[in-house]
Design an enzyme around this catalytic site. Structure first.
Site, PDB file in Angstrom:
ATOM      1  N   HIS A 188     104.599  40.709  66.385  1.00 52.45           N
ATOM      2  CA  HIS A 188     104.178  41.795  65.504  1.00 52.45           C
ATOM      3  C   HIS A 188     104.800  43.049  66.100  1.00 52.45           C
ATOM      4  O   HIS A 188     104.579  43.375  67.269  1.00 52.45           O
ATOM      5  CB  HIS A 188     102.650  41.905  65.457  1.00 52.45           C
ATOM      6  CG  HIS A 188     102.007  40.716  64.796  1.00 52.45           C
ATOM      7  ND1 HIS A 188     100.933  40.050  65.320  1.00 52.45           N
ATOM      8  CD2 HIS A 188     102.325  40.078  63.628  1.00 52.45           C
ATOM      9  CE1 HIS A 188     100.599  39.051  64.507  1.00 52.45           C
ATOM     10  NE2 HIS A 188     101.429  39.042  63.470  1.00 52.45           N
ATOM     11  N   GLU A 230     102.838  45.757  68.288  1.00 55.99           N
ATOM     12  CA  GLU A 230     101.958  45.341  69.392  1.00 55.99           C
ATOM     13  C   GLU A 230     102.772  45.511  70.657  1.00 55.99           C
ATOM     14  O   GLU A 230     103.578  44.667  71.038  1.00 55.99           O
ATOM     15  CB  GLU A 230     101.429  43.922  69.145  1.00 55.99           C
ATOM     16  CG  GLU A 230     100.516  43.912  67.911  1.00 55.99           C
ATOM     17  CD  GLU A 230      99.977  42.544  67.505  1.00 55.99           C
ATOM     18  OE1 GLU A 230     100.037  41.609  68.325  1.00 55.99           O
ATOM     19  OE2 GLU A 230      99.488  42.426  66.354  1.00 55.99           O
ATOM     20  N   HIS A 250     100.466  39.301  72.419  1.00 56.12           N
ATOM     21  CA  HIS A 250      99.890  40.081  71.322  1.00 56.12           C
ATOM     22  C   HIS A 250      98.916  41.129  71.823  1.00 56.12           C
ATOM     23  O   HIS A 250      98.356  41.021  72.915  1.00 56.12           O
ATOM     24  CB  HIS A 250      99.135  39.152  70.360  1.00 56.12           C
ATOM     25  CG  HIS A 250     100.038  38.311  69.523  1.00 56.12           C
ATOM     26  ND1 HIS A 250     100.481  38.684  68.265  1.00 56.12           N
ATOM     27  CD2 HIS A 250     100.619  37.105  69.767  1.00 56.12           C
ATOM     28  CE1 HIS A 250     101.276  37.751  67.780  1.00 56.12           C
ATOM     29  NE2 HIS A 250     101.377  36.775  68.664  1.00 56.12           N
ATOM     30  N   GLU A 303      96.327  37.480  74.093  1.00 64.00           N
ATOM     31  CA  GLU A 303      95.906  38.598  73.225  1.00 64.00           C
ATOM     32  C   GLU A 303      95.142  39.591  74.100  1.00 64.00           C
ATOM     33  O   GLU A 303      94.137  39.218  74.721  1.00 64.00           O
ATOM     34  CB  GLU A 303      94.992  38.052  72.132  1.00 64.00           C
ATOM     35  CG  GLU A 303      94.557  39.044  71.085  1.00 64.00           C
ATOM     36  CD  GLU A 303      95.499  39.112  69.892  1.00 64.00           C
ATOM     37  OE1 GLU A 303      95.887  40.233  69.545  1.00 64.00           O
ATOM     38  OE2 GLU A 303      95.835  38.053  69.322  1.00 64.00           O
TER      39      GLU A 303
END
Lengths: 336, 313
Positions: free
Chosen positions: A43, A46, A137, A199
């Site tokens: 993404h 990010e 992420h 994440e």
């Protein structure tokens, strides 16, 4: 593969240790991880992963012990414009169906890119795929450090999780499992024989925070340390890992029936409280009118991805999970 | 300070606007203004026409800061006087339309007050932005708001600077006020941030109502932070960022930064320290939108401004 479980009681009268009971699993040996991939910018906004991959490329880090390390900026076009994606979410494009769909002029950029990445890092499900794929992420949710994968029986991933959990003290460490068969697995990490996402949050999209970057870097360092150790023959003992959360369902934002606009914000008592307990009757949403919407499920569950920016377009306010503990076997590299 | 017998008289503030969505991904303002467009009861005050307005609807629709160019820098004399046309960037066209409705900027027909609602990823709390140190009406309003929300604080950022000028949406009005509330990620709506902004606006409108009723506000002083210098990220020869805001500086908006204090941390862990001549007060620390404007933070200096007494004409 079947595991045999035996219950053994350990006692040591001599030194007054308490009786302990352990569930034993048969030791497992798995092939060495000779090809590792680290992906950032899946993404494009990010930022920890983007800057970490670039830094590793600047340092020309191409090996982790005997393993080769491939670093990739997965969605360079999205990174260029600092957006999550340009046409469609790249991290939903790795299902078998999308990877094998024919490419036409109308094919979105991210679908083409997913197929390119499948060639580079996969093919998914194939012997030629990366042995380990780690996808980086960030989230706007207060999730600390979370590892996300599709199974709690991939012993490589579970041992990496355990090492990260033991070694990292700068953030809470948790494991999230999405129960999906490989064909339906939609994220990039599913390309690898062993794959997971790291994440880290909370961080606004488009921003790089030093504290969040440092946590991600630690997690990547621990992962690569573990791989080197594993490949060189270390024996990792079995045991239990906790703070494992299984996805149960999503909760959606309430909308105004006339305008279809989102009509509430996450309630202040739920905001930033990812992985806490949500009991029936606990506040979930504070309507703009002042009314409080409460959780009406029957089961006490754990919210996560609470107020993740990217999920507004999917209307998702948060996900709910069940917490569990997983027993993992002793693990060692397979000797040829 | 000796009290002055001079009272500055201003016309009643009859036309007030509340702008949201000047940046389409700053959600508190977008949400509040949309709510008030549907039902404006909360912002009504006797004798005041309060108009809630979405300034950049296309950016709001796409949940992005802007479509072609930053609307909040588009209200330059050059843009506003350019011949209108579809070939102009969207935001320049929009600036011209806004200037027609709420201005013209600098003329007697312009709106009395415009509140422009913004969010920031920086830990700035509820900041009020003042463009002129000589606007007694605004200074008195800010003094009133600060007292009303005490013990919570409302820092005032003074953007008046000989070189760093930016031509904001709100600058169309006689009395422009910026509300900058953070920290909040772009595209996200946090309940506490939303409610803080709502409360500050309530007090601001209360002030206007009191002023319009004829209340005289005695001389006062307001502590402000005046912008000083824009500090960029350290970059390599290709213009790529090579360091992040240091963990010790991150989230420390409005706190003193002394020479020698850590300022940036490179990606491989080295600390870069602040080497200015004296203590400064940084703000807009690590604002997402400012990476492209080459700004990691802006330094400010503390100052106390005096405002004379005011009342309506």
């Amino acid at each position: 593969m079947k595991q045999t479980h035996r219950i053994t009681i350990q006692a040591s009268a001599k030194d007054n240790r308490k009786h302990t009971s352990k569930i034993w699993m048969e030791p497992v040996s798995l092939p060495a991880l000779s090809r590792v991939a680290l992906c950032g910018g899946t993404h494009g906004n990010e930022m920890s992963g983007v800057y970490l991959v670039r830094e590793l490329q600047r340092q020309k880090l191409e090996k982790a012990g005997s393993a080769t390390l491939t670093t990739v900026i997965s969605n360079p076009r999205a990174v260029q414009v600092c957006k999550r994606y340009t046409d469609t979410d790249l991290n939903r494009c790795f299902t078998d169906a999308i990877l094998s769909s024919p490419v036409t002029d109308a094919t979105p950029y991210e679908v083409r890119r997913a197929q390119e990445l499948n060639t580079l890092l996969g093919p998914k499900g194939n012997v030629g795929a990366m042995d380990l794929l780690c996808d980086l992420h960030n989230t706007t949710a207060n999730m600390g450090l979370s590892l996300i994968s599709y199974s709690v029986q991939d012993w490589v991933i579970m041992h990496i999780y355990r090492q990260i959990q033991r070694k990292i003290t700068s953030a809470p460490v948790r494991f999230i499992v999405l129960d999906l068969p490989l064909a339906d697995a939609y994220s990039q990490d599913s390309l690898g024989k062993h794959g997971f996402s790291i994440e880290v949050g909370p961080q606004p999209h488009g921003v790089v925070r030093a504290d969040i970057f440092n946590i991600m870097k630690e997690a990547v360092d621990q992962t690569l340390d573990w791989v080197q150790c594993f490949n060189s023959g270390c024996a990792f003992e079995g045991g239990e890992v906790d703070n494992v959360y299984t996805f149960v369902k999503s909760v959606y934002y309430p909308r105004d029936p006339e305008t279809n606009q989102i009509a509430a914000a996450i309630h202040p008592q739920l905001q930033d409280r990812d992985f806490c307990l949500l009991h029936p009757g606990d506040p979930m949403f504070l309507m703009f009118s002042g009314e409080i919407l409460k959780y009406e499920g029957e089961e006490v569950l754990h919210p996560f991805f609470v107020n993740e920016c990217a999920y507004y377009e999917k209307s998702i306010a948060f996900h709910l999970a069940r917490k569990m503990t997983v027993t993992i076997p002793p693990l060692q590299v397979k000797r040829d | 300070m000796t009290s002055s017998t001079n009272v500055s008289c201003f016309h009643e503030a009859r036309r007030v606007a509340i702008f949201g969505g000047t940046h389409g991904n700053e959600m508190s303002g977008v949400t509040l203004v949309n709510l008030w467009i549907q039902n404006g009861k909360e912002i009504q005050r006797k004798g005041v026409e309060t108009k809630p307005f979405i300034t950049n609807p296309r950016a709001v629709e796409k949940c992005t800061r802007y479509v072609d160019t930053d609307l909040n820098r588009a209200f330059t004399t050059e843009n506003l006087s350019a011949p209108s046309g579809d070939d102009l960037p969207y935001e320049v066209q929009r600036a011209q339309q806004i200037n027609e409705i709420f201005g013209p900027k600098g003329s007697p027909e312009a709106y009395d007050v415009i509140f422009d609602l913004h969010n920031t990823t920086s830990n700035m709390g509820c900041t009020l932005i003042l463009e002129s140190s000589k606007d007694y009406f605004n200074l008195q309003m800010m003094h009133y708001i600060k007292n009303a929300i005490a013990p919570d604080s409302c820092p005032v950022l003074l953007t008046e600077h000989p070189l760093l000028k930016y031509s904001t949406s709100r600058s169309v009005a006689k009395h422009p006020i910026g509300l900058e509330v953070g920290p909040q990620p772009q595209g996200v709506l946090r309940s506490n941030i939303f409610e803080s902004m709502r409360v500050v606006l309530k007090h601001a409108l209360d002030f206007i109502e009191l002023f319009n009723k004829g209340l005289e506000f005695p001389p006062c002083t307001v502590d402000v932070f005046r912008v000083s210098e824009k500090m960029d990220y350290p970059r390599d020869t290709n213009g790529n960022i090579i360091a992040m805001v240091h963990p010790n500086l991150q989230d420390c908006d409005w706190e003193p930064l002394n020479p020698g204090d850590p300022m940036f941390q490179t990606f491989d862990g080295t600390t870069i320290r602040y080497e200015g001549a004296g203590t400064v007060y940084p703000t807009f620390i690590n604002e997402a939108a400012y990476y492209e404007k080459q700004q990691a933070f802006v330094t400010t200096r503390r100052e106390t401004l005096a405002a004379g007494a005011i009342k309506k004409t």
